[in-house]
Design a protein around this motif. Structure first.
Motif, PDB file in Angstrom:
ATOM      1  N   HIS A  26       4.467 -28.824 -24.625  1.00 43.94           N
ATOM      2  CA  HIS A  26       3.065 -28.627 -25.019  1.00 43.94           C
ATOM      3  C   HIS A  26       2.565 -27.247 -24.583  1.00 43.94           C
ATOM      4  O   HIS A  26       1.951 -26.527 -25.377  1.00 43.94           O
ATOM      5  CB  HIS A  26       2.188 -29.733 -24.425  1.00 43.94           C
ATOM      6  CG  HIS A  26       0.742 -29.547 -24.715  1.00 43.94           C
ATOM      7  ND1 HIS A  26       0.208 -29.697 -25.965  1.00 43.94           N
ATOM      8  CD2 HIS A  26      -0.285 -29.193 -23.891  1.00 43.94           C
ATOM      9  CE1 HIS A  26      -1.098 -29.446 -25.922  1.00 43.94           C
ATOM     10  NE2 HIS A  26      -1.408 -29.142 -24.666  1.00 43.94           N
ATOM     11  N   VAL A  27       2.826 -26.882 -23.340  1.00 44.85           N
ATOM     12  CA  VAL A  27       2.374 -25.579 -22.829  1.00 44.85           C
ATOM     13  C   VAL A  27       3.046 -24.446 -23.600  1.00 44.85           C
ATOM     14  O   VAL A  27       2.389 -23.462 -23.970  1.00 44.85           O
ATOM     15  CB  VAL A  27       2.634 -25.463 -21.310  1.00 44.85           C
ATOM     16  CG1 VAL A  27       2.418 -24.034 -20.820  1.00 44.85           C
ATOM     17  CG2 VAL A  27       1.726 -26.426 -20.556  1.00 44.85           C
ATOM     18  N   ASN A  28       4.335 -24.564 -23.878  1.00 43.95           N
ATOM     19  CA  ASN A  28       5.023 -23.544 -24.674  1.00 43.95           C
ATOM     20  C   ASN A  28       4.414 -23.420 -26.060  1.00 43.95           C
ATOM     21  O   ASN A  28       4.251 -22.311 -26.569  1.00 43.95           O
ATOM     22  CB  ASN A  28       6.520 -23.844 -24.770  1.00 43.95           C
ATOM     23  CG  ASN A  28       7.261 -23.415 -23.526  1.00 43.95           C
ATOM     24  OD1 ASN A  28       6.895 -22.461 -22.870  1.00 43.95           O
ATOM     25  ND2 ASN A  28       8.310 -24.147 -23.193  1.00 43.95           N
ATOM     26  N   LEU A  57       1.099 -21.575 -25.678  1.00 43.88           N
ATOM     27  CA  LEU A  57       1.274 -20.160 -25.355  1.00 43.88           C
ATOM     28  C   LEU A  57       1.844 -19.341 -26.513  1.00 43.88           C
ATOM     29  O   LEU A  57       1.567 -18.149 -26.626  1.00 43.88           O
ATOM     30  CB  LEU A  57       2.177 -20.013 -24.125  1.00 43.88           C
ATOM     31  CG  LEU A  57       1.598 -20.521 -22.813  1.00 43.88           C
ATOM     32  CD1 LEU A  57       2.632 -20.419 -21.691  1.00 43.88           C
ATOM     33  CD2 LEU A  57       0.324 -19.773 -22.440  1.00 43.88           C
ATOM     34  N   GLU A  94       5.910 -29.401 -20.679  1.00 47.53           N
ATOM     35  CA  GLU A  94       6.521 -28.082 -20.872  1.00 47.53           C
ATOM     36  C   GLU A  94       6.496 -27.690 -22.350  1.00 47.53           C
ATOM     37  O   GLU A  94       6.125 -26.566 -22.699  1.00 47.53           O
ATOM     38  CB  GLU A  94       7.952 -28.077 -20.356  1.00 47.53           C
ATOM     39  CG  GLU A  94       8.647 -26.736 -20.554  1.00 47.53           C
ATOM     40  CD  GLU A  94      10.101 -26.746 -20.123  1.00 47.53           C
ATOM     41  OE1 GLU A  94      10.664 -25.642 -20.012  1.00 47.53           O
ATOM     42  OE2 GLU A  94      10.678 -27.829 -19.918  1.00 47.53           O
TER      43      GLU A  94
END
Length: 134
Positions: free
Chosen positions: A16-18, A21, A14
């Protein structure tokens, strides 16, 4: 088991994805993932060439364990309710037909990834980790 000693693969992914993005740069270094390589798979090491499919399998398994919060004794129906299972899982049906009596026997096997062989101009390409939506 999923959150042993402060390790939660879902939390790491989570974050990493944030970061991806919300980053204004074209590339980022995945330090959060790199810092826990040996917790994802004890044989993974920084700087060593590893198999991408194997890394994905270990990562998905670690994410599933995190979703189950260490409750490995849950029945298969409960395990299938996690977000990881909903995204990656499927059921492979194998069908055997008897040539003599024409009887049909089906067997079913749950999976979180499935390899597919595709023939292209005389070559066989193996696709792995194809989501069930395809």
């Amino acid at each position: 088991m999923g959150r042993q000693q402060g390790f939660c693969m879902m939390c790491i992914m989570e974050a990493h994805v944030n970061k991806v993005l919300h980053s204004s740069t074209s590339a980022i270094q995945p330090w959060a993932v790199i810092s826990v390589l040996t917790r994802i798979g004890e044989h993974f090491q920084l700087g060593m060439q590893q198999d991408a499919h194997e890394f994905l399998r270990y990562t998905v398994d670690a994410m599933q364990r995190a979703c189950l919060s260490g409750s490995s004794n849950l029945d298969i129906s409960s395990q299938s309710t996690t977000i990881v299972n909903q995204i990656f899982a499927g059921v492979l049906r194998s069908r055997v037909t008897c040539l003599s009596c024409k009887g049909v026997s089906d067997s079913y096997e749950a999976f979180l990834d499935v390899p597919l062989d595709i023939k292209v101009r005389g070559f066989v390409i193996v696709l792995q980790d194809v989501p069930r939506a395809l």
